[in-house]
Scaffold this motif. Structure first.
Motif, PDB file in Angstrom:
ATOM      1  N   LEU B  76      10.323   3.330   4.261  1.00  0.00           N
ATOM      2  CA  LEU B  76       8.780   3.753   4.448  1.00  0.00           C
ATOM      3  C   LEU B  76       8.203   3.000   5.629  1.00  0.00           C
ATOM      4  O   LEU B  76       8.760   1.983   6.283  1.00  0.00           O
ATOM      5  N   VAL B  77       7.073   3.414   5.915  1.00  0.00           N
ATOM      6  CA  VAL B  77       6.286   2.772   7.321  1.00  0.00           C
ATOM      7  C   VAL B  77       5.076   2.139   6.577  1.00  0.00           C
ATOM      8  O   VAL B  77       4.184   2.715   6.015  1.00  0.00           O
ATOM      9  N   GLY B  95       3.233  10.255   9.667  1.00  0.00           N
ATOM     10  CA  GLY B  95       4.387   9.186   9.324  1.00  0.00           C
ATOM     11  C   GLY B  95       4.146   7.783   8.796  1.00  0.00           C
ATOM     12  O   GLY B  95       4.950   7.110   8.313  1.00  0.00           O
ATOM     13  N   VAL B  96       2.775   7.628   8.889  1.00  0.00           N
ATOM     14  CA  VAL B  96       2.640   6.288   7.987  1.00  0.00           C
ATOM     15  C   VAL B  96       2.413   6.570   6.697  1.00  0.00           C
ATOM     16  O   VAL B  96       1.685   7.249   6.024  1.00  0.00           O
ATOM     17  N   ASN B  97       3.122   5.432   5.879  1.00  0.00           N
ATOM     18  CA  ASN B  97       3.047   5.748   4.221  1.00  0.00           C
ATOM     19  C   ASN B  97       1.912   4.695   3.764  1.00  0.00           C
ATOM     20  O   ASN B  97       1.435   5.280   2.698  1.00  0.00           O
ATOM     21  N   ALA B  98       1.665   3.633   4.237  1.00  0.00           N
ATOM     22  CA  ALA B  98       0.741   2.863   3.318  1.00  0.00           C
ATOM     23  C   ALA B  98       0.324   1.819   4.594  1.00  0.00           C
ATOM     24  O   ALA B  98       0.688   1.479   5.578  1.00  0.00           O
ATOM     25  N   LEU B  99      -1.152   1.472   4.036  1.00  0.00           N
ATOM     26  CA  LEU B  99      -1.955   0.576   5.085  1.00  0.00           C
ATOM     27  C   LEU B  99      -1.961  -0.754   4.084  1.00  0.00           C
ATOM     28  O   LEU B  99      -2.535  -0.531   3.230  1.00  0.00           O
ATOM     29  N   GLY B 122      -2.945  11.282   1.802  1.00  0.00           N
ATOM     30  CA  GLY B 122      -2.068  10.776   0.856  1.00  0.00           C
ATOM     31  C   GLY B 122      -1.478   9.337   1.121  1.00  0.00           C
ATOM     32  O   GLY B 122      -0.159   9.117   0.875  1.00  0.00           O
ATOM     33  N   VAL B 123      -2.085   8.750   2.376  1.00  0.00           N
ATOM     34  CA  VAL B 123      -1.560   7.382   2.815  1.00  0.00           C
ATOM     35  C   VAL B 123      -1.868   6.289   1.622  1.00  0.00           C
ATOM     36  O   VAL B 123      -3.129   6.212   1.081  1.00  0.00           O
ATOM     37  N   ALA B 124      -1.028   5.497   1.059  1.00  0.00           N
ATOM     38  CA  ALA B 124      -1.273   4.535   0.005  1.00  0.00           C
ATOM     39  C   ALA B 124      -1.977   3.119   0.703  1.00  0.00           C
ATOM     40  O   ALA B 124      -1.804   2.966   1.949  1.00  0.00           O
ATOM     41  N   ILE B 125      -2.825   2.622  -0.302  1.00  0.00           N
ATOM     42  CA  ILE B 125      -3.445   1.323   0.037  1.00  0.00           C
ATOM     43  C   ILE B 125      -2.737   0.455  -0.387  1.00  0.00           C
ATOM     44  O   ILE B 125      -2.655   0.203  -1.767  1.00  0.00           O
ATOM     45  N   GLY B 126      -2.338  -0.716   0.360  1.00  0.00           N
ATOM     46  CA  GLY B 126      -1.596  -2.102  -0.317  1.00  0.00           C
ATOM     47  C   GLY B 126      -2.619  -2.973  -0.968  1.00  0.00           C
ATOM     48  O   GLY B 126      -3.650  -3.174  -0.393  1.00  0.00           O
TER      49      GLY B 126
END
Lengths: 162, 213
Positions: B76-77, B95-99, B122-126
């Motif tokens: 993942l990125v 291409g970014v999976n999560a911030l 659909g980018v996840a937030i950490g």
């Protein structure tokens, strides 16, 4: 104050495991850390209601008592323990029960801890071996070139001290 | 249900080997974890190991170049957050999976526009539990308020959330139950928290992601 049995408080007991396993502490050290985090998280009022106290310490395991119904806030507070006896540590809650005896039975009887040496990248390091292949390298052997917490999988070879 | 620790830092980024992380996390109720770093083996018997490319301190073209590098199967990125403008750029980058690391962003670093983009793409937030554990007093209260905002926006825009321990040492690891308990005081929706621990495999297959064929 002495109470009639029917008027006594009901308590719940939590079995906890302290990591790292080589940390040595007594019940007072643990009580100080626990009361510190409970007070920091909930303040004096709820801390008094939770009424945490350390019943027993056995190796890296301990039993903590609290008022019935308040075990969940205590468990949350225990997750924020970061220091015991001025050393980095963590507390994992294993079980909750209404009696001390049932928790005592769940404390592992034999915790084989052996001293020895491991060989990593052709260098020998002092280490402590725990059950299930867990190995902690001793701090004085650390030069930031290798991880401190490893398993047998990570070593080239290992042998125990006689 | 699978429970994943969203991000741990094995050696050389931390002091714990990958196999020891696998052993400890498996004993604390996790079925998998995401390890930050390069050359991560994913062939451990008991537990699923995913790897992540954790990008921080990069901007503009350097970030895009790094994100576009080919990924392994279970990789993942993750990108470390910055100010609002930077976060919007990151969230819009394919291409970014999560911030990650939103607790360190300045005020309004993650606003409703960012939340909307995250929800659409659909980018996840950490969400890291490490500041909740390690900080005390006002600093911890600030983090709690920031996480409250994120969960409020999550309810509205429904972006995925990743819950992680950010463990570098053995004492940073927490069990599934402890993580849920700690965040239970901030977010009262248990399903969101459970999804936060189990959504890692779906991040690769989420709809709307541009994938190279």
């Amino acid at each position: 104050m002495r109470m009639r049995p029917s008027m006594r408080e009901n308590f719940r007991y939590l079995l906890i495991r302290v990591v790292p396993e080589d940390l040595r502490f007594d019940s007072l050290d643990l009580y100080r850390s626990v009361s510190d985090v409970v007070e920091c998280m909930y303040g004096d009022l709820l801390s008094a209601q939770i009424w945490p106290s350390v019943i027993l310490v056995s190796g890296s395991y301990a039993i903590i008592r609290c008022r019935r119904g308040l075990e969940s806030p205590l468990e949350t507070a225990l997750a924020t323990v970061t220091i015991i006896k001025d050393k980095p540590a963590a507390v994992h809650t294993m079980l909750t029960s209404g009696t001390v005896r049932s928790l005592r039975e769940r404390i592992p009887k034999e915790r084989a801890v052996r001293q020895g040496k491991v060989i990593i990248s052709k260098t020998s390091y002092n280490a402590v071996f725990y059950s299930a292949g867990k190995i902690d390298l001793k701090e004085n052997a650390m030069y930031h070139e290798i991880p401190r917490y490893i398993t047998e999988e990570d070593t080239e070879d290992h042998y125990y001290d006689e | 249900m699978f429970f994943f620790d969203g991000c741990v830092f094995p050696y050389p980024l931390g002091g714990v080997s990958l196999s020891r992380f696998a052993f400890e996390l498996s004993s604390l109720g996790f079925s998998g974890f995401v390890a930050a770093g390069e050359n991560i083996r994913s062939d451990h018997n008991d537990i699923m190991i995913w790897s992540s490319r954790y990008l921080s301190g990069l901007t503009g073209q350097a970030l895009v170049k790094e994100v576009r590098k080919p990924l392994h199967e279970n990789e993942l990125v993750y990108v470390s957050a910055g100010d609002a403008q930077f976060n919007r750029t990151v969230l819009s980058t394919p291409g970014v999976n999560a911030l990650m690391d939103l607790e360190n962003t300045p005020k309004d670093g993650f606003d409703r526009f960012c939340a909307q983009i995250a929800g659409e793409r659909g980018v996840a937030i950490g969400i890291s539990i490490r500041p909740l554990v390690e900080l005390k007093g006002v600093a911890r209260q600030k983090v709690i308020r920031k996480y409250e905002e994120i969960f409020t926006l999550q309810k509205r825009y429904e972006f995925p959330v990743i819950i992680s321990s950010h463990a570098q040492n053995i004492t940073h690891i927490r069990s599934v139950r402890s993580m849920l308990n700690l965040l239970g005081g901030i977010c009262d929706d248990e399903s969101v928290l459970s999804m936060g621990l189990s959504c890692i495999p779906s991040l690769k297959t989420r709809p709307g992601v541009i994938r190279e064929v």
